[in-house]
Design a protein around this motif. Structure first.
Motif, short mmCIF file in Angstrom:
data_model
loop_
_atom_site.label_atom_id
_atom_site.label_comp_id
_atom_site.label_asym_id
_atom_site.label_seq_id
_atom_site.Cartn_x
_atom_site.Cartn_y
_atom_site.Cartn_z
N LEU A 31 0.84 -1.20 0.00
CA LEU A 31 0.00 0.00 0.00
C LEU A 31 0.87 1.25 0.00
CD1 LEU A 31 -2.78 -0.99 2.56
CD2 LEU A 31 -2.83 -1.14 0.06
N ILE A 32 0.44 2.24 -0.76
CA ILE A 32 1.14 3.51 -0.86
C ILE A 32 0.17 4.60 -0.43
CG2 ILE A 32 2.34 5.10 -2.40
CD1 ILE A 32 2.73 2.60 -4.29
N PHE A 33 0.48 5.27 0.67
CA PHE A 33 -0.36 6.33 1.19
C PHE A 33 0.26 7.66 0.80
CE2 PHE A 33 -0.95 2.62 3.77
CZ PHE A 33 -2.32 2.56 3.96
N LEU A 34 -0.41 8.37 -0.11
CA LEU A 34 0.13 9.63 -0.59
C LEU A 34 -0.35 10.80 0.27
CD1 LEU A 34 0.07 7.66 -3.15
CD2 LEU A 34 0.37 9.76 -4.42
N ALA A 35 0.54 11.75 0.48
CA ALA A 35 0.12 13.01 1.08
C ALA A 35 -0.84 13.67 0.10
CB ALA A 35 1.33 13.91 1.30
N GLY A 36 -1.65 14.57 0.56
CA GLY A 36 -2.56 15.26 -0.34
C GLY A 36 -1.78 15.94 -1.46
N ALA A 37 -2.16 15.65 -2.69
CA ALA A 37 -1.51 16.27 -3.85
C ALA A 37 -2.05 17.69 -3.98
CB ALA A 37 -1.79 15.47 -5.12
N CYS A 38 -1.14 18.64 -3.92
CA CYS A 38 -1.50 20.05 -3.98
C CYS A 38 -1.13 20.63 -5.34
CB CYS A 38 -0.76 20.82 -2.89
SG CYS A 38 -1.17 20.25 -1.23
N PRO A 39 -1.76 21.71 -5.74
CA PRO A 39 -1.47 22.34 -7.03
C PRO A 39 -0.27 23.28 -6.95
CG PRO A 39 -3.28 23.48 -6.01
CD PRO A 39 -2.93 22.34 -5.10
N LEU A 40 0.88 22.73 -6.54
CA LEU A 40 2.06 23.57 -6.37
C LEU A 40 3.02 23.40 -7.53
CD1 LEU A 40 2.84 22.96 -2.59
CD2 LEU A 40 1.53 24.84 -3.64
N ASN A 41 3.59 24.52 -7.95
CA ASN A 41 4.66 24.51 -8.95
C ASN A 41 5.96 24.12 -8.26
OD1 ASN A 41 3.04 25.52 -11.16
ND2 ASN A 41 3.03 27.48 -10.08
N GLU A 42 7.00 23.83 -9.05
CA GLU A 42 8.29 23.44 -8.49
C GLU A 42 8.88 24.48 -7.57
OE1 GLU A 42 11.31 21.77 -11.02
OE2 GLU A 42 9.81 20.70 -12.20
N ASP A 43 8.58 25.77 -7.82
CA ASP A 43 9.11 26.83 -6.98
C ASP A 43 8.30 27.05 -5.70
OD1 ASP A 43 6.82 28.16 -7.85
OD2 ASP A 43 7.89 29.78 -8.85
N GLY A 44 7.25 26.22 -5.50
CA GLY A 44 6.42 26.33 -4.30
C GLY A 44 5.23 27.25 -4.43
N SER A 45 5.11 27.95 -5.54
CA SER A 45 3.95 28.82 -5.74
C SER A 45 2.73 27.97 -6.11
CB SER A 45 4.23 29.85 -6.84
OG SER A 45 4.45 29.20 -8.09
N THR A 46 1.57 28.51 -5.83
CA THR A 46 0.33 27.81 -6.16
C THR A 46 -0.02 28.06 -7.62
OG1 THR A 46 -0.44 28.08 -3.88
CG2 THR A 46 -2.11 27.55 -5.53
N ALA A 47 -0.25 26.98 -8.35
CA ALA A 47 -0.60 27.08 -9.77
C ALA A 47 -2.06 27.50 -9.92
CB ALA A 47 -0.38 25.73 -10.45
N ALA A 48 -2.37 28.12 -11.02
CA ALA A 48 -3.75 28.39 -11.45
C ALA A 48 -4.61 29.04 -10.37
CB ALA A 48 -4.39 27.10 -11.96
N ALA A 49 -4.13 30.11 -9.78
CA ALA A 49 -4.89 30.81 -8.74
C ALA A 49 -6.29 31.16 -9.25
CB ALA A 49 -4.15 32.07 -8.30
#
Length: 136
Positions: A31-49
């Motif tokens: 089993l693989i328990f993933l953390a919540g996948a967030c809409p973050l870009n590689e630089d840590g900014s939030t994509a598609a505000a």
């Protein structure tokens, strides 16, 4: 390669839901328990505000990467929980449509929830998931 996930569709429950009602994996599955996948870009900014569909797509992209890093794919996901920061049902549906399309006929058991706020600045969508794989 054989898949660990078996989707279960109920013949006695409504067929309106766009997902299987249950899923199983054999005891030998990892089993693989993933953390919540967030809409973050590689630089840590939030994509598609401000864009529910855009954030769902970015969260799915990040989920695919995390799954690949763990030796899995979307076809190995056994369940999801889609969190949408909104009180409007249409916003939840907008995010859900993106998720549903990404999973295609692998319609895993899912929960769609409206929440008051998510953890990152301008974040509207987060997708939690569990996957199961058979290691060879």
């Amino acid at each position: 390669m054989p898949r660990a996930v078996t989707l279960i569709r109920s013949a006695t429950l409504s067929d309106v839901a766009e997902y299987a009602y249950a899923a199983t994996a054999p005891a030998e599955a990892r089993l693989i328990f993933l953390a919540g996948a967030c809409p973050l870009n590689e630089d840590g900014s939030t994509a598609a505000a401000g864009d529910y569909a855009g954030q769902a797509a970015k969260a799915l992209e990040n989920m695919r990467t995390a799954l690949e890093d763990a030796g899995a794919s979307l076809r190995d996901v056994i369940s999801t929980r889609v969190l949408v920061a909104s009180t409007r049902q249409e916003d939840l549906v907008t995010a859900w449509k993106v998720v549903r399309e990404a999973f295609g006929d692998h319609d895993v058991p899912s929960t769609l929830m409206g929440v008051t706020v998510l953890g990152y600045q301008d974040q509207l969508v987060e997708i939690e998931s569990v996957a199961a794989v058979l290691d060879s």
